[in-house]
Design a protein around this motif. Structure first.
Motif, PDB file in Angstrom:
ATOM      1  N   TYR A 504     -26.019  39.333  18.359  1.00  0.00           N
ATOM      2  CA  TYR A 504     -27.471  39.097  18.407  1.00  0.00           C
ATOM      3  C   TYR A 504     -28.038  38.683  17.051  1.00  0.00           C
ATOM      4  O   TYR A 504     -28.954  37.865  16.982  1.00  0.00           O
ATOM      5  N   ALA A 505     -27.479  39.255  15.978  1.00  0.00           N
ATOM      6  CA  ALA A 505     -27.943  38.841  14.656  1.00  0.00           C
ATOM      7  C   ALA A 505     -27.628  37.356  14.442  1.00  0.00           C
ATOM      8  O   ALA A 505     -28.450  36.593  13.917  1.00  0.00           O
ATOM      9  N   MET A 506     -26.445  36.926  14.897  1.00  0.00           N
ATOM     10  CA  MET A 506     -26.085  35.503  14.762  1.00  0.00           C
ATOM     11  C   MET A 506     -26.890  34.641  15.721  1.00  0.00           C
ATOM     12  O   MET A 506     -27.280  33.515  15.378  1.00  0.00           O
ATOM     13  N   LEU A 507     -27.146  35.146  16.921  1.00  0.00           N
ATOM     14  CA  LEU A 507     -27.957  34.384  17.876  1.00  0.00           C
ATOM     15  C   LEU A 507     -29.346  34.129  17.290  1.00  0.00           C
ATOM     16  O   LEU A 507     -29.917  33.046  17.419  1.00  0.00           O
ATOM     17  N   ARG A 508     -29.854  35.153  16.617  1.00  0.00           N
ATOM     18  CA  ARG A 508     -31.152  35.001  15.959  1.00  0.00           C
ATOM     19  C   ARG A 508     -31.110  33.807  14.988  1.00  0.00           C
ATOM     20  O   ARG A 508     -32.025  32.992  14.933  1.00  0.00           O
ATOM     21  N   MET A 509     -30.023  33.719  14.216  1.00  0.00           N
ATOM     22  CA  MET A 509     -29.887  32.615  13.270  1.00  0.00           C
ATOM     23  C   MET A 509     -29.795  31.281  14.017  1.00  0.00           C
ATOM     24  O   MET A 509     -30.416  30.288  13.629  1.00  0.00           O
ATOM     25  N   GLN A 510     -29.011  31.288  15.099  1.00  0.00           N
ATOM     26  CA  GLN A 510     -28.838  30.034  15.854  1.00  0.00           C
ATOM     27  C   GLN A 510     -30.157  29.556  16.466  1.00  0.00           C
ATOM     28  O   GLN A 510     -30.383  28.369  16.623  1.00  0.00           O
ATOM     29  N   LEU A 511     -31.006  30.522  16.792  1.00  0.00           N
ATOM     30  CA  LEU A 511     -32.285  30.159  17.412  1.00  0.00           C
ATOM     31  C   LEU A 511     -33.309  29.645  16.393  1.00  0.00           C
ATOM     32  O   LEU A 511     -34.422  29.274  16.751  1.00  0.00           O
ATOM     33  N   MET A 512     -32.931  29.632  15.121  1.00  0.00           N
ATOM     34  CA  MET A 512     -33.911  29.316  14.083  1.00  0.00           C
ATOM     35  C   MET A 512     -34.664  27.987  14.295  1.00  0.00           C
ATOM     36  O   MET A 512     -35.888  27.947  14.151  1.00  0.00           O
ATOM     37  N   PRO A 513     -33.981  26.887  14.666  1.00  0.00           N
ATOM     38  CA  PRO A 513     -34.749  25.643  14.864  1.00  0.00           C
ATOM     39  C   PRO A 513     -35.802  25.788  15.960  1.00  0.00           C
ATOM     40  O   PRO A 513     -36.914  25.253  15.846  1.00  0.00           O
ATOM     41  N   TYR A 514     -35.455  26.531  17.015  1.00  0.00           N
ATOM     42  CA  TYR A 514     -36.417  26.784  18.096  1.00  0.00           C
ATOM     43  C   TYR A 514     -37.564  27.656  17.580  1.00  0.00           C
ATOM     44  O   TYR A 514     -38.741  27.293  17.709  1.00  0.00           O
ATOM     45  N   ILE A 629     -35.789  23.306  26.772  1.00  0.00           N
ATOM     46  CA  ILE A 629     -34.934  22.707  25.742  1.00  0.00           C
ATOM     47  C   ILE A 629     -34.919  23.684  24.573  1.00  0.00           C
ATOM     48  O   ILE A 629     -35.965  23.986  23.995  1.00  0.00           O
ATOM     49  N   ILE A 630     -33.747  24.210  24.260  1.00  0.00           N
ATOM     50  CA  ILE A 630     -33.643  25.187  23.169  1.00  0.00           C
ATOM     51  C   ILE A 630     -32.743  24.594  22.085  1.00  0.00           C
ATOM     52  O   ILE A 630     -31.517  24.589  22.220  1.00  0.00           O
ATOM     53  N   PRO A 631     -33.358  24.086  21.019  1.00  0.00           N
ATOM     54  CA  PRO A 631     -32.538  23.566  19.923  1.00  0.00           C
ATOM     55  C   PRO A 631     -31.943  24.715  19.123  1.00  0.00           C
ATOM     56  O   PRO A 631     -32.675  25.571  18.633  1.00  0.00           O
ATOM     57  N   MET A 632     -30.633  24.740  19.029  1.00  0.00           N
ATOM     58  CA  MET A 632     -29.947  25.829  18.325  1.00  0.00           C
ATOM     59  C   MET A 632     -29.217  25.267  17.101  1.00  0.00           C
ATOM     60  O   MET A 632     -28.779  24.122  17.107  1.00  0.00           O
ATOM     61  N   MET A 633     -29.055  26.126  16.127  1.00  0.00           N
ATOM     62  CA  MET A 633     -28.397  25.718  14.893  1.00  0.00           C
ATOM     63  C   MET A 633     -26.973  26.279  14.904  1.00  0.00           C
ATOM     64  O   MET A 633     -26.711  27.281  15.551  1.00  0.00           O
ATOM     65  N   GLN A 634     -26.091  25.652  14.157  1.00  0.00           N
ATOM     66  CA  GLN A 634     -24.753  26.233  13.999  1.00  0.00           C
ATOM     67  C   GLN A 634     -24.921  27.640  13.403  1.00  0.00           C
ATOM     68  O   GLN A 634     -25.878  27.870  12.656  1.00  0.00           O
ATOM     69  N   PRO A 635     -24.019  28.577  13.717  1.00  0.00           N
ATOM     70  CA  PRO A 635     -24.189  29.922  13.149  1.00  0.00           C
ATOM     71  C   PRO A 635     -24.089  29.880  11.621  1.00  0.00           C
ATOM     72  O   PRO A 635     -23.162  29.281  11.076  1.00  0.00           O
ATOM     73  N   MET A 636     -25.074  30.435  10.944  1.00  0.00           N
ATOM     74  CA  MET A 636     -25.079  30.457   9.472  1.00  0.00           C
ATOM     75  C   MET A 636     -25.525  31.837   9.006  1.00  0.00           C
ATOM     76  O   MET A 636     -26.311  32.488   9.690  1.00  0.00           O
ATOM     77  N   LEU A 637     -25.059  32.262   7.843  1.00  0.00           N
ATOM     78  CA  LEU A 637     -25.420  33.603   7.367  1.00  0.00           C
ATOM     79  C   LEU A 637     -26.770  33.631   6.652  1.00  0.00           C
ATOM     80  O   LEU A 637     -27.363  34.691   6.463  1.00  0.00           O
ATOM     81  N   HIS A 638     -27.253  32.448   6.253  1.00  0.00           N
ATOM     82  CA  HIS A 638     -28.568  32.361   5.609  1.00  0.00           C
ATOM     83  C   HIS A 638     -29.295  31.144   6.175  1.00  0.00           C
ATOM     84  O   HIS A 638     -28.654  30.156   6.534  1.00  0.00           O
ATOM     85  N   ALA A 639     -30.610  31.223   6.161  1.00  0.00           N
ATOM     86  CA  ALA A 639     -31.396  30.082   6.631  1.00  0.00           C
ATOM     87  C   ALA A 639     -31.096  28.867   5.758  1.00  0.00           C
ATOM     88  O   ALA A 639     -30.847  29.019   4.561  1.00  0.00           O
ATOM     89  N   PRO A 640     -31.126  27.670   6.341  1.00  0.00           N
ATOM     90  CA  PRO A 640     -30.921  26.479   5.512  1.00  0.00           C
ATOM     91  C   PRO A 640     -32.000  26.400   4.427  1.00  0.00           C
ATOM     92  O   PRO A 640     -33.154  26.714   4.685  1.00  0.00           O
TER      93      PRO A 640
END
Ligand code: GAL
Length: 718
Positions: A504-514, A629-640
């Protein structure tokens, strides 16, 4: 006595004399922005919520919502200024429901409530005392009402019956009439403002969501956090040292958990409760090096403080002319409604912390409790009353700190325990010590009615089940936070659910663009990123479910919606989130009209109906609207960071042709206010055989562009 005080008393006396026998003022409504009207009753206070927040209405954006008619019959609104009180009355229709009146924790429907709007910690009852008692309510008839006053406003939200009411209920004989009720029908919201006058605003619709949008935009638009603000955050134990914090950050990296900012609690200061507002040199011998070390690891630093100033603070002497008459824990209370103490605080924060790169603050204890805050008889040098200072202290501290970051052209995202009307554009999330998971979700649901953000923070748990359930919820909230100031917990504290916590912590990151795009819509269009189902089209307390099962005689949908729905909410345009609480293995989810799909599998879930879900401990139920439409980001440990490219995976649900506006800017500065942002158009269309394909518009020339490779994921089609 100051001249201004004498004239206030005279004005009050005059109004009282004039009003013997009470007069009802005829109101003139002026359209101050498209679909936003203002009127003045009596002689309003010079110090009010909108002035404190220094709102800058976004008229252009409000205009895009279109013109709309004044939503009420003007003759049905009554106002009276008498005896240093303003009485207000707004009509209610028979089947009308109202929402709002600030950050309530236990109820969504406010009709029938009696409240006194009073900034305070939340004490376990929705009685008006809360962290953000915003005097704004929204009706499902598609309008909102705001009372621009920094007073303790009393509200009877459809509870009292006037003898001259055209809808006055007939008396019933309790001896014989089963329909007798102790609460006969009331057709008005009535309010009492303890002031000589007040400004009132009415926000038109046509929908309730439009009224909320107009309100948020009138306050300047919702805040746009920096990208990193939407990442994961951990608050460490109170007496952590610089080394402890660095080690903790390293542990996140080693274990592969995302972390964007770390929050230091009271121990970073040399003294706390009251506070010195300076680093403790034993625990943090080289603050600049510490902040830099963290930054090099991709982690920002947020600092806790409360507002009460210790005699040992470097600000103490300079603040002397600007103090309230009372102390809190032996600390002095600056009158931040005056410009001079604002400057003193700004300088201290800047010189000691912000100039080193500290990313923001957690402003604690600016809400209550009565037993340690200043009493209402306290005096402040500005002449503003203790009541007005109490109602706005959190708002003023948000303003001062937001302005400081704006001056550096750097965005901040912090925490605060008190806010009020007008504060929608401040980049702060409210939190508190009350730790009911269920009520935290109701607060999240209600936050969208009143222009505030709320986090259902995770601190500790009695079991790994509870831990995971809370983590799942907080990852679908404005701030994904573990607050371990006392417990010392880490996301991995419960090894048997560690994998799911990380997911879930990573999903949160992936959801960042959305999430970032949805926050941009909060800012530019006024749409709250987290909001109640009642603001969702197709969800109505009057909606009827077409009966599908033949053996159903009753209408289960209407039965369920008669109860307020406070345990599921919308996250952005498309996601419906239905948290699970400890002990629960199954729950009902109400899907509004239109098709809905399971977020994880893309499987069809239902349409305008109640479904039962049994997701297992590893899942929080989430559903996506048809065409989502849910734009997702590659899993990253910090925001871009600004300009850092990330790959985008665009997930599409359902079958409807759809489009989405993806927001992009540098994610860190205010350059977007100078036009340095873009909206990328994502479109999904299906060919003759129903096979969907997607397109995304090209990046605009000379505009920030963080998007790398784009791939598409068409979730299971049904
Ligand atoms: C509380 C606050 C907690 C934590 C604690 C530190 O008032 O709500 O989150 O910051 O203070 O002493």
């Amino acid at each position: 006595m100051k001249i201004s005080n004498i004239s206030k008393i005279l004005a009050c006396l005059l109004i009282s004399l004039y009003s013997q026998g009470a007069f009802s003022q005829s109101l003139t409504w002026t359209e101050v922005a498209p679909g936003v009207w203002k009127t003045i009753v009596g002689a309003p206070d010079a110090f009010d919520l909108f002035k404190v927040a220094e709102i800058q209405p976004n008229i252009e954006a409000i205009a895009k919502l279109g013109k709309t008619k004044f939503p009420l019959a003007t003759g049905d609104i009554a106002a009276e200024a008498a005896n240093c009180q303003v009485s207000l009355r707004f009509p209610l229709d028979k089947d009308e429901q109202i929402f709002g009146f600030g950050l309530n924790f236990q109820s969504v429907y406010q009709r029938g409530k009696i409240l006194q709007l009073h900034v305070d910690h939340y004490g376990g009852a929705d009685n008006g005392r809360t962290h953000a008692p915003v005097p704004f309510y929204v009706s499902d008839k598609g309008y909102g009402v705001f009372v621009n006053s920094a007073r303790y406003i009393k509200v009877w939200a459809g509870s009292a019956v006037r003898k001259d009411s055209p809808n006055a209920p007939a008396p019933r004989d309790r001896n014989t009439d089963k329909k007798w009720t102790s609460r006969p029908y009331s057709d008005a919201v009535e309010m009492q403002v303890p002031a000589e006058g007040v400004e009132i605003y009415v926000f038109g619709g046509p929908t309730a969501l439009d009224a909320v949008r107009r309100y948020n935009l009138y306050c300047g638009g919702g805040c746009l956090p920096p990208r990193w603000g939407l990442g994961f955050t951990q608050r460490v134990k109170t007496l952590y040292t610089a080394n402890d914090a660095v080690e903790e950050a390293k542990a996140f990296a080693e274990k592969g958990y995302p972390l964007d900012f770390i929050g230091l609690e009271p121990g970073w200061q040399s003294k706390a409760y009251p506070c010195t507002f300076e680093w403790d040199k034993t625990r943090y011998p080289d603050p600049a090096l510490f902040v830099k070390t963290m930054k090099n690891m991709g982690i920002r630093v947020n600092l806790w403080t409360n507002p009460y100033v210790s005699p040992e603070s470097p600000m103490y002497q300079a603040l002397q002319p600007y103090l309230g008459s009372h102390t809190v824990w032996g600390g002095v209370v600056p009158d931040y409604s005056m410009p001079e103490p604002q400057k003193i605080l700004t300088n201290q924060l800047f010189n000691d912390q912000v100039s080193l790169g500290v990313s923001g603050y957690k402003i604690d204890e600016c809400d209550g409790y009565d037993r340690y805050l200043w009493p209402d008889v306290a005096k402040f040098p500005s002449g503003n009353s203790a009541e007005q200072i109490r109602q706005t202290y959190g708002l003023m501290l948000q303003k001062i700190t937001s302005r400081l970051y704006r001056q550096q052209n750097t965005r901040t995202f912090g925490l605060v325990r008190a806010s009020n009307g007008g504060g929608a554009s401040f980049p702060y999330v409210i939190y508190d010590d009350y730790y009911s998971h269920e009520d935290f979700i109701t607060a999240l649901t209600n936050s969208g009615f009143c222009g505030v953000l709320w986090t259902p923070e995770v601190r500790s748990s009695k079991s790994s089940e509870e831990w995971l359930r809370r983590i799942q919820s907080v990852c679908f909230s404005p701030m994904a936070m573990v607050n371990a100031w006392s417990s010392g917990t880490k996301p991995w504290s419960f090894p048997d659910v560690e994998k799911d916590v990380k997911y879930y912590a990573m999903l949160r990151m992936q959801l960042m663009p959305y999430l970032y795009s949805e926050f941009a819509k909060y800012h530019y269009e006024g749409t709250p990123p987290f909001r109640a189902m009642n603001l969702e089209p197709g969800f109505t307390s009057k909606a009827k479910l077409e009966q599908k099962a033949e053996n159903l005689n009753e209408d289960p949908y209407s039965e369920a919606v008669l109860k307020e729905i406070k345990d599921q909410y919308m996250t952005g345009e498309y996601l419906l989130v239905a948290p699970m609480f400890k002990g629960q293995t199954t729950r009902d989810v109400i899907l509004p009209k239109g098709k809905w799909y399971d977020f994880y599998t893309g499987k069809y879930a239902g349409d305008g109906e109640i479904i039962k879900v049994t997701p297992g401990l590893g899942r929080i139920p989430v559903f996506v609207k048809d065409g989502g439409i849910i734009p997702m980001m590659q899993p990253m440990l910090h925001a871009p960071t600004a300009g850092q490219k990330y790959n985008l995976e665009i997930c599409y649900y359902g079958t409807k042709a759809a489009s989405y506006k993806l927001y992009d800017d540098d994610g860190e500065t205010f350059d977007y206010e100078k036009g340095m942002y873009s909206w990328r158009e994502i479109e999904i269309a299906s060919d003759a055989k129903g096979k969907p394909s997607g397109t995304i518009s090209k990046p605009e020339k000379a505009k920030p562009d963080n998007i790398g490779k784009v791939t598409w994921k068409f979730m299971l089609q049904q």
